[in-house]
Design a protein around this motif. Structure first.
Motif, short mmCIF file in Angstrom:
data_model
loop_
_atom_site.label_atom_id
_atom_site.label_comp_id
_atom_site.label_asym_id
_atom_site.label_seq_id
_atom_site.Cartn_x
_atom_site.Cartn_y
_atom_site.Cartn_z
N PHE A 1 6.53 11.33 -8.63
CA PHE A 1 7.30 12.60 -8.40
C PHE A 1 8.05 12.83 -9.87
CE2 PHE A 1 10.02 8.91 -7.16
CZ PHE A 1 11.03 9.11 -8.05
N ARG B 1 20.13 12.09 -10.45
CA ARG B 1 20.19 13.38 -10.77
C ARG B 1 20.70 14.45 -9.78
NH1 ARG B 1 20.32 17.61 -11.73
NH2 ARG B 1 19.08 19.16 -12.54
N ARG C 1 3.13 -7.08 2.10
CA ARG C 1 4.29 -6.33 2.33
C ARG C 1 5.65 -6.74 2.14
NH1 ARG C 1 3.74 -5.20 8.35
NH2 ARG C 1 2.03 -6.50 8.15
N VAL D 1 13.22 18.37 -11.49
CA VAL D 1 13.90 19.30 -12.39
C VAL D 1 14.93 18.99 -13.05
CG1 VAL D 1 14.75 21.84 -12.40
CG2 VAL D 1 12.73 21.32 -10.56
N GLN E 1 16.86 5.09 -4.04
CA GLN E 1 17.69 6.47 -4.22
C GLN E 1 19.04 6.50 -4.19
OE1 GLN E 1 16.84 10.54 -2.24
NE2 GLN E 1 15.05 9.60 -2.91
N PRO F 1 7.11 14.00 -12.67
CA PRO F 1 7.04 15.08 -13.38
C PRO F 1 7.40 16.34 -12.35
CG PRO F 1 4.92 14.22 -12.62
CD PRO F 1 6.04 13.01 -12.48
N TYR F 2 7.72 16.03 -11.27
CA TYR F 2 8.01 17.13 -10.32
C TYR F 2 9.27 17.45 -10.35
CZ TYR F 2 2.91 17.01 -8.63
OH TYR F 2 1.73 16.92 -8.78
N PHE G 1 0.95 -1.11 0.02
CA PHE G 1 0.13 0.07 0.14
C PHE G 1 0.99 1.29 0.05
CE2 PHE G 1 -3.63 -2.70 1.61
CZ PHE G 1 -4.42 -2.23 0.75
N ASP H 1 -0.66 0.96 -6.34
CA ASP H 1 -1.84 1.69 -6.00
C ASP H 1 -2.52 1.84 -7.05
OD1 ASP H 1 -1.26 1.57 -3.41
OD2 ASP H 1 -0.94 3.80 -2.98
N GLN I 1 13.40 5.91 -8.98
CA GLN I 1 14.12 6.20 -7.83
C GLN I 1 15.43 6.42 -8.18
OE1 GLN I 1 12.47 6.44 -4.76
NE2 GLN I 1 10.77 5.25 -5.36
N ALA J 1 -1.80 -13.55 4.82
CA ALA J 1 -2.92 -12.74 4.11
C ALA J 1 -3.70 -13.46 3.18
CB ALA J 1 -2.38 -11.36 3.49
N PHE K 1 16.29 9.52 -9.80
CA PHE K 1 16.27 10.90 -8.98
C PHE K 1 17.80 10.94 -8.30
CE2 PHE K 1 15.83 12.88 -5.06
CZ PHE K 1 15.29 14.24 -5.64
N PHE L 1 -9.37 -6.32 0.45
CA PHE L 1 -7.63 -5.97 0.01
C PHE L 1 -6.92 -6.46 1.37
CE2 PHE L 1 -9.72 -2.31 -2.00
CZ PHE L 1 -8.85 -2.46 -3.32
N ALA L 2 -5.87 -7.02 1.03
CA ALA L 2 -4.89 -7.53 1.84
C ALA L 2 -3.34 -7.19 1.31
CB ALA L 2 -4.96 -8.90 2.22
N ASP L 3 -2.34 -7.00 2.41
CA ASP L 3 -1.08 -6.42 2.14
C ASP L 3 -0.18 -7.18 2.64
OD1 ASP L 3 1.11 -4.83 1.55
OD2 ASP L 3 0.44 -3.09 2.84
#
Lengths: 339, 339
Positions: free
Chosen positions: A286, A262, A104, A291, A230, A288-289, A75, A81, A256, A113, A259, A100-102
DNA sequence: CTGTTAGCGCATTCAT
DNA sequence: ATGAATGCGCTAACAG
């Protein structure tokens, strides 16, 4: 609306409509022909009394739970998602409800689960990723309609929905080549969970093939290993630079690491995309966010979720589901420049 | 109909353990004292036969569904997903299972989702945000333990979990002041859904009070309206600059607009944080990925989810739940510089 | 403590 | 086409 304490049952509406309980049940489930007059009377009574069927009684009597189990791994991860979102969309208007079950990414949690979902008597099951053994999956598939999404399951070709990672890696690299790049570095990964590692190695193979198809030889000095995190992207750049082999573009196996790369480039004063072009994989939220905004390969998450539901619903009707194979899509943003 | 699973029922294990079905039920639910010998025999038989209780029969007979309904507004939104995550964590090991529904910020969808949840006979209900009228909420609360999270419900103080947005706005502004800023612009919003608008106006009030407490007067020229969308952050900056009133810092009512603002500043050649400091609100996933990483106010989403579950579980046990009020937390990153 | 007896609300045979 | 009867599997009075 009327919130009287007295729970109204099928008997109440039978009485009010002057029919037998079984007739009420028939019109409610549309299971057999009922005289138009009685049918109308029943529906009228249902509306009048604001009747709500008791699903437990329904399920107990019918053996169907009208639920679809969904076992995800994470999740909060955009890709997973997105699939969940697609599942929700696909289920809309279908009378089925998702459970739903997670897992992990922890085998033990995942098995528990799965067991809980089975205990809840789900009519169908969608498992996203995960590490449950194919043997177990086969067992489950024998009892319950099953779709495994975002994971390749060789022994269950009829239940599997996956993304073409090889082609994704190929196309990402190909795009860089078409933009005039020749010295293309690649950040890959190998020390991660088995499922992801397979995806990632497919991407790498695609990368290598694209280089070969361009008539060049893949240069091992241009390939570095990260771990999908990252921070490993940062280190990857350090390593690359230390090797002294020049490059004008980087293809990272996920966003990741892209970034992280970058950031490292920024610290070194290397501009993106003026000095080095950068392409990622996954189209994380992220991307498109960043730079500059990151060019990347989008995995069709929502579509996968919808297809999974469609397949399950088909199976529930005894039909053979069709299982599309999904392609990644190049999302062009400013992090890649023509050379 | 793939239901040829174990059809092992409580009767099978009663027989195998040489006790009555009710005794089996007793040991399974721990509802009454049972002789140690018989208890052991039952448990042994249960393990031996791999017995799985039928949830529907249990629910039908007991009137409890052992499920908690969760009505969210936006699968895929970090804040809401964070709360869901907290709910999952809170439910862990509790015998209750979450039933998720998505209202998508559309009143009609939301009402339908609520109805479906109620039809599923959830034992408790957590509603996150949304626009369901307080009157309806009151009705629901009379029948079912209810917690409304991330939304202030004046008429339901006993069922409400919310975040101190006023204090958040105050503290964000206060932080900028402490960093030496005096001319602080604010990007707010008013044409959005009623719930969010309340939050946002609280943030604005906090901003204004912080200015006042510093001994200055809020300057209307420093306040611009957006609509919470990224693009409106861009426009906000254009407007601000057009007004000609200088400023050294910006407090945006959410991260989306903060990002839009950052883009606009970039295009104008205004550096962050060297020329202008920037602070957002929400700590969205992308905030740390911005360049420079965004200073923002984090809402304790996971904690809210956990608290909601804890409260519901308390209510289910007849205990009075305690309802913490949540504070936002300043997340310091590089987008703010001392002046 | 423990077994017996009734339901819980509905679907689904059977008859008619 | 329709009503009566019979469970689905379990919990909860009610006796012992």
């Amino acid at each position: 609306m009327p919130d009287n304490e007295h729970k109204i049952t099928i008997l109440d509406i039978a009485e009010k409509a002057n029919v037998s309980p079984s007739t009420v049940s028939r019109v409610l489930r549309n299971s057999a022909g009922v005289a138009a007059r009685k049918r109308a009377a029943v529906l009228h009574a249902v509306a009048e009394l604001d009747y709500r069927p008791n699903i437990f009684a329904q399920s107990l009597a019918s053996g169907q739970s009208m639920t679809i189990g969904v076992l995800t791994q994470n999740f909060g991860s955009p890709f997973y998602d997105g699939i969940l979102h697609g599942i929700l969309l696909g289920l809309e208007g279908s009378d089925y409800w998702p459970l739903f079950a997670d897992g992990r990414w922890q085998p033990a949690v995942e098995m528990r689960a799965l067991q809980l979902l089975l205990d809840r008597r789900v009519d169908g099951l969608i498992i996203i990723g995960g590490q449950i053994s194919e043997e177990t999956l086969q067992q489950v598939a024998r009892k319950t309609p099953l779709i495994v999404a975002a994971r390749k399951t060789p022994t269950l070709p009829e239940n599997c929905l996956y993304v073409k990672n090889y082609e994704g890696g190929y196309n990402a690299t190909r795009y860089l080549i078409e933009m005039g790049h020749r010295d293309i570095a690649h950040i890959t990964a190998s020390y991660v969970n088995p499922v992801a590692v397979d995806d990632v190695s497919q991407r790498r193979k695609g990368y290598e093939q694209a280089i070969l198809d361009a008539g060049w030889q893949p240069d091992p000095r241009l390939i570095v290993e990260g771990n999908l995190q990252q921070q490993s992207g940062v280190l990857a750049i350090e390593m690359l630079l230390a090797r002294g082999r020049s490059f004008s573009a980087i293809f990272a196996a996920n966003d990741q690491m892209a970034f992280g790369a970058r950031l490292a480039l920024y610290r070194r004063g290397i501009r993106v995309p003026e000095d080095v072009s950068l392409i990622g994989f996954d189209d994380e939220t992220f991307a498109p966010y960043m730079v500059p905004p990151l060019t990347t390969m989008r995995q069709p998450d929502v579509e996968i979720g919808q297809a999974a539901v469609a397949a399950i619903l088909d199976m529930l009707q005894g039909k053979k589901p069709d299982l599309p194979v999904f392609e990644t899509e190049l999302v062009v943003r400013e992090s890649v420049a023509r050379r």
